[in-house]
Structure formats: C-alpha cells, structure tokens
Write a protein that holds these residues in place. Sequence first.
Motif, PDB file in Angstrom:
ATOM      1  N   UNK A 158       0.853  -1.182   0.000  1.00 36.29           N
ATOM      2  CA  UNK A 158       0.000   0.000   0.000  1.00 36.29           C
ATOM      3  C   UNK A 158       0.892   1.236   0.000  1.00 36.29           C
ATOM      4  N   UNK A 159       0.276   2.377  -0.212  1.00 40.38           N
ATOM      5  CA  UNK A 159       1.001   3.633  -0.094  1.00 40.38           C
ATOM      6  C   UNK A 159       1.364   3.887   1.367  1.00 40.38           C
ATOM      7  N   UNK A 160       2.512   4.525   1.587  1.00 43.76           N
ATOM      8  CA  UNK A 160       2.963   4.853   2.950  1.00 43.76           C
ATOM      9  C   UNK A 160       2.919   3.611   3.838  1.00 43.76           C
ATOM     10  N   UNK A 161       3.589   2.568   3.396  1.00 42.02           N
ATOM     11  CA  UNK A 161       3.422   1.238   3.958  1.00 42.02           C
ATOM     12  C   UNK A 161       4.540   0.891   4.939  1.00 42.02           C
ATOM     13  N   UNK A 162       4.191   0.751   6.213  1.00 41.99           N
ATOM     14  CA  UNK A 162       5.173   0.399   7.232  1.00 41.99           C
ATOM     15  C   UNK A 162       5.710  -1.010   7.063  1.00 41.99           C
ATOM     16  N   UNK A 163       5.034  -1.838   6.280  1.00 44.77           N
ATOM     17  CA  UNK A 163       5.506  -3.207   6.047  1.00 44.77           C
ATOM     18  C   UNK A 163       6.486  -3.291   4.882  1.00 44.77           C
ATOM     19  N   UNK A 164       6.662  -2.196   4.168  1.00 44.78           N
ATOM     20  CA  UNK A 164       7.482  -2.196   2.958  1.00 44.78           C
ATOM     21  C   UNK A 164       8.922  -2.610   3.239  1.00 44.78           C
ATOM     22  N   UNK A 165       9.440  -2.228   4.404  1.00 41.51           N
ATOM     23  CA  UNK A 165      10.836  -2.522   4.716  1.00 41.51           C
ATOM     24  C   UNK A 165      11.045  -3.799   5.504  1.00 41.51           C
ATOM     25  N   UNK A 166       9.982  -4.547   5.808  1.00 46.04           N
ATOM     26  CA  UNK A 166      10.140  -5.802   6.546  1.00 46.04           C
ATOM     27  C   UNK A 166      10.747  -6.877   5.663  1.00 46.04           C
ATOM     28  N   UNK A 167      11.689  -7.609   6.235  1.00 46.46           N
ATOM     29  CA  UNK A 167      12.336  -8.701   5.516  1.00 46.46           C
ATOM     30  C   UNK A 167      12.372  -9.947   6.389  1.00 46.46           C
ATOM     31  N   UNK A 168      12.085 -11.082   5.786  1.00 47.57           N
ATOM     32  CA  UNK A 168      12.190 -12.372   6.473  1.00 47.57           C
ATOM     33  C   UNK A 168      13.386 -13.100   5.896  1.00 47.57           C
ATOM     34  N   UNK A 169      14.325 -13.435   6.753  1.00 52.88           N
ATOM     35  CA  UNK A 169      15.590 -14.036   6.335  1.00 52.88           C
ATOM     36  C   UNK A 169      15.634 -15.493   6.790  1.00 52.88           C
TER      37      UNK A 169
END
Length: 301
Positions: free
Chosen positions: A283-294
């Motif tokens: 979505x726009x202005x998305x706080x999940x955009x930078x989440x990464x699962x390693x």
Amino acid sequence: MTGPAPQQTDLDGVDGGVGLTALLVAAARAIETHRHDSLAQDVYAEHFVRAAPACDDWPVRMEQVPDGDDNPLWGRFARYFGLRTRVLDDFLLQSARTHARQVVLLGAGLDTRAFRLDWPSDLVVFEIDRAGVLAFKQQVLTGLSAAPKVKRVPVPVDLREDWGTALTAAGFDPAVASVWLAEGLLFYLPGPVETYLIDTVDRLTTGGSALAFEAKLETDLLAYRDSPIYTATREQIGIDLLHLFETGPRPDSAGALSAKGWSTSMHTPFDFTHRHGRGPVPQANDALEGNRWVFAHKPRP
C-alpha cells in the motif's frame, strides 16, 4: 485443552514496553485462528490476552472489530502477524523433519509452538525470554491444563546477557543440529546486541542447522512515521512501536552469516502473500514495505 479460565495477572515484563507487543501478537494470532480462511491456528492466544488487564478491551475475533479488515491494526497488521506465524511454522517444521532435533525460540514471548505444532517426538524446544514473560505464559497455560507435545525447556534470561551459557546449561547441545527463530525481535535490540546474538547462534550451531529471523531495512525504521499501521497501533492500544524500535545503525546480519559460510535468502512478506493467496499487499505509505524475512542454513562439513 481443559481447565478453568485463567485469572487476570499483571506479571512484570508483560504489561509494559516490548512485553506488551507480545500480547499484541497474541491478539493477532487469536483473530487469525478464528478467520474462515485462517493461515495459522493458535487456540491459546486469546487466553493470554484475556489474562492481561492492559488488554481488557482488545478484540480476539474479527467480528469484534467494527470496521473489520479495514482496520489498519486489527485487520491488515493482524493479518500480517498471521501470515508471519504460518511462514515461520512451516520453516521450523521443515527443519525439524529433516535434520534439526533442537528448536531455540529467541525472545519467545507468548509463542506456543511447543504446544500446537506436530513435532517429531525426540525434539526439544528451548524458549529464551525474560523471567516475567515466561512466568506469565506458564501461569496461563497451567490454568488451561495445557501440555506441550514435546520436551519444552524455558530459559529465563535477557538476550542482553550471556544467554548462550544459560542455554547450554539448560541442556542445549551445540553438537546436535538445531533450528533457531528470532521472530519480531531484532529491531528492538541495539545493533551490537544483534551482532552478539548472530555470532552466538553461529558459535552454538553445527552443520545442518538453520535460522530464521525478521529484520527491517534501516532506512524504513523512521521512513513511515505516519503510516496507518503505526498510527492505529498508537491510538487504539497505546503502543508506540517507533518509540520501541532501536533506531541506531543496524548490522547486516544476513551478510554476516553469508560471510561465515551460511546460505541465506531474504524475502518480503508480500512474497508469501502471493504464495498463500492471502495476506497483506503493498500500500502507499506502507510500514511493512521494509520488513524482511531471512532464512539461513549452515551447511554440513
């Protein structure tokens, strides 16, 4: 699962700070459990929420959320936690069905995987967290007469301390293949503590072991201060996640593991939304955009 409903309690380390986020995740897992298209099942989750006075008015079913999935917190963010639970469940079980005979939950919080997943019978689950969090969890589970499906070993120690020594003293064997999980943890830790954690995991693992952890891109930690997810969490339940996140320089833990010989892969949550056909989408202005699962694997010699 039988027994009376747990009495409310306010044990130290649960109703404040980062401990309160464990209850947020528990509420999200409860909501996910009761969805018609559930990604993960945790029948214990709602009991933790109801046992904590700070969460008296939190929902544990989607029908208790007036605007349903349109609610940024109990809709989209809760679905994110449901997807994360499913993905990490699958990773742990796959590791246990191949080589791992020990599971280590780092910052275990209110995780109930020892109780709800179908593990190999000879596996041991170690849960590392602060004493107050583990005591709260045990009190609720005891009130439910819940029994783990495999051997479960709580290890009450702060991850800022010498938790590796505490873990081995509790019976963890570095010579036996293991799978480690740091779920929703690292961005609450100072960078040097994260580096120490990754180095300790590497030191205590033999070939054939695995690790999964969640990270956030450093630039993302402050990039979405007015994201609907952060705003709704702060306004609806009084948890300011941005205040809890460590905003100092973040180590490249995936890169550090690669340099130590591990194989690593990094994914966005949206990769798994696509795979499972449900979950959050960008979505726009998305706080999940930078989440990464390693996901990392230490090769056998």
